[in-house]
Design a protein around this motif. Structure first.
Motif, PDB file in Angstrom:
ATOM      1  N   ASP A  86       0.838  -1.202   0.000  1.00  0.00           N
ATOM      2  CA  ASP A  86       0.000   0.000   0.000  1.00  0.00           C
ATOM      3  C   ASP A  86       0.870   1.248   0.000  1.00  0.00           C
ATOM      4  O   ASP A  86       0.995   1.944   0.991  1.00  0.00           O
ATOM      5  CB  ASP A  86      -0.920  -0.028   1.234  1.00  0.00           C
ATOM      6  N   GLY A  87       1.463   1.509  -1.168  1.00  0.00           N
ATOM      7  CA  GLY A  87       2.359   2.653  -1.272  1.00  0.00           C
ATOM      8  C   GLY A  87       1.932   3.613  -2.363  1.00  0.00           C
ATOM      9  O   GLY A  87       0.766   3.655  -2.761  1.00  0.00           O
ATOM     10  N   ASP A  88       2.896   4.360  -2.862  1.00  0.00           N
ATOM     11  CA  ASP A  88       2.629   5.377  -3.881  1.00  0.00           C
ATOM     12  C   ASP A  88       2.342   4.788  -5.250  1.00  0.00           C
ATOM     13  O   ASP A  88       1.813   5.484  -6.122  1.00  0.00           O
ATOM     14  CB  ASP A  88       3.820   6.335  -3.985  1.00  0.00           C
ATOM     15  N   ASP A  89       2.695   3.536  -5.471  1.00  0.00           N
ATOM     16  CA  ASP A  89       2.499   2.910  -6.776  1.00  0.00           C
ATOM     17  C   ASP A  89       1.679   1.623  -6.598  1.00  0.00           C
ATOM     18  O   ASP A  89       2.217   0.521  -6.728  1.00  0.00           O
ATOM     19  CB  ASP A  89       3.865   2.616  -7.409  1.00  0.00           C
ATOM     20  N   PRO A  90       0.375   1.754  -6.315  1.00  0.00           N
ATOM     21  CA  PRO A  90      -0.437   0.569  -6.060  1.00  0.00           C
ATOM     22  C   PRO A  90      -0.711  -0.220  -7.347  1.00  0.00           C
ATOM     23  O   PRO A  90      -0.494   0.284  -8.458  1.00  0.00           O
ATOM     24  CB  PRO A  90      -1.732   1.152  -5.502  1.00  0.00           C
ATOM     25  N   ALA A  91      -1.218  -1.419  -7.199  1.00  0.00           N
ATOM     26  CA  ALA A  91      -1.620  -2.241  -8.344  1.00  0.00           C
ATOM     27  C   ALA A  91      -2.640  -1.461  -9.179  1.00  0.00           C
ATOM     28  O   ALA A  91      -3.404  -0.654  -8.632  1.00  0.00           O
ATOM     29  CB  ALA A  91      -2.232  -3.545  -7.845  1.00  0.00           C
ATOM     30  N   PRO A  92      -2.678  -1.659 -10.483  1.00  0.00           N
ATOM     31  CA  PRO A  92      -3.616  -0.929 -11.341  1.00  0.00           C
ATOM     32  C   PRO A  92      -5.078  -1.049 -10.885  1.00  0.00           C
ATOM     33  O   PRO A  92      -5.823  -0.071 -10.955  1.00  0.00           O
ATOM     34  CB  PRO A  92      -3.408  -1.554 -12.724  1.00  0.00           C
TER      35      PRO A  92
END
Length: 191
Positions: A55-61
């Motif tokens: 759960d960061g700045d680049d989550p799963a699409p």
């Protein structure tokens, strides 16, 4: 928010193809005021299992799509069944992905829990409302209720129960009022 059109995102807590809760959401379309556009988010089954490490700045699409959809909505309707006296795991998983990113903060939300049982899914209803309150959602006063014997009140995707029909119209009206009030007060979350 466009001053004339309110965008509502609806989520069903069931993945079942013939879900009565999903049918209930579809049955809202003809009941909605002309100023309201309802769209269904159908991607909760595509979300990965919630993991704080991811759960960061680049989550799963799929997570990014959910967050963007809720962020862009003026209000949300959740219709959920009850599984084993609780909220279905797939719905809770979706909500878990929204806790840290804050899309539900001050977002007007209506909750309907439908069940073929006499209880109307009251335990899932209470649990879902508790989770949404913790997420600082604006639970619309008069906009949440349970629907016992839902499968008897819906046939062919249409509501065949006048009392339920009126409750749903009332819920949509209350949700519209809450959305307009939130917009007037600048309480539109992180949008």
């Amino acid at each position: 928010m466009n001053s004339s059109l309110i965008k509502i995102t609806a989520i069903s807590g069931s993945l079942r193809r013939q879900s009565s809760n999903t049918s209930l959401i579809h049955a809202l379309y003809p009941l909605a005021p002309e100023t309201m556009e309802i769209s269904i988010f159908e991607g909760i089954g595509d979300l990965p299992h919630f993991n704080p490490d991811l759960d960061g700045d680049d989550p799963a699409p799929s997570v990014a799509r959910l967050r963007d959809t809720i962020r862009q909505a003026d209000g949300v309707i959740i219709s959920t069944p009850e599984y084993a006296h609780g909220v279905p795991g797939v719905l809770k998983n979706a909500l878990d992905w929204l806790v840290s990113s804050g899309e539900f903060v001050y977002k007007p939300v209506a909750v309907v829990s439908g069940s073929p049982m006499e209880t109307g899914g009251e335990k899932a209803h209470e649990s879902l409302q508790m989770t949404l309150r913790m997420m600082t959602a604006d639970l619309v006063e008069g906009g949440s209720f349970t629907v016992p014997f839902l499968n008897q009140k819906l046939r062919g995707g249409e509501i065949k129960d006048e009392e339920l029909n009126e409750k749903l119209k009332g819920m949509l009206g209350k949700l519209e009022e809450a959305v307009r009030e939130a917009a007037a007060n600048g309480m539109n979350g992180f949008r």
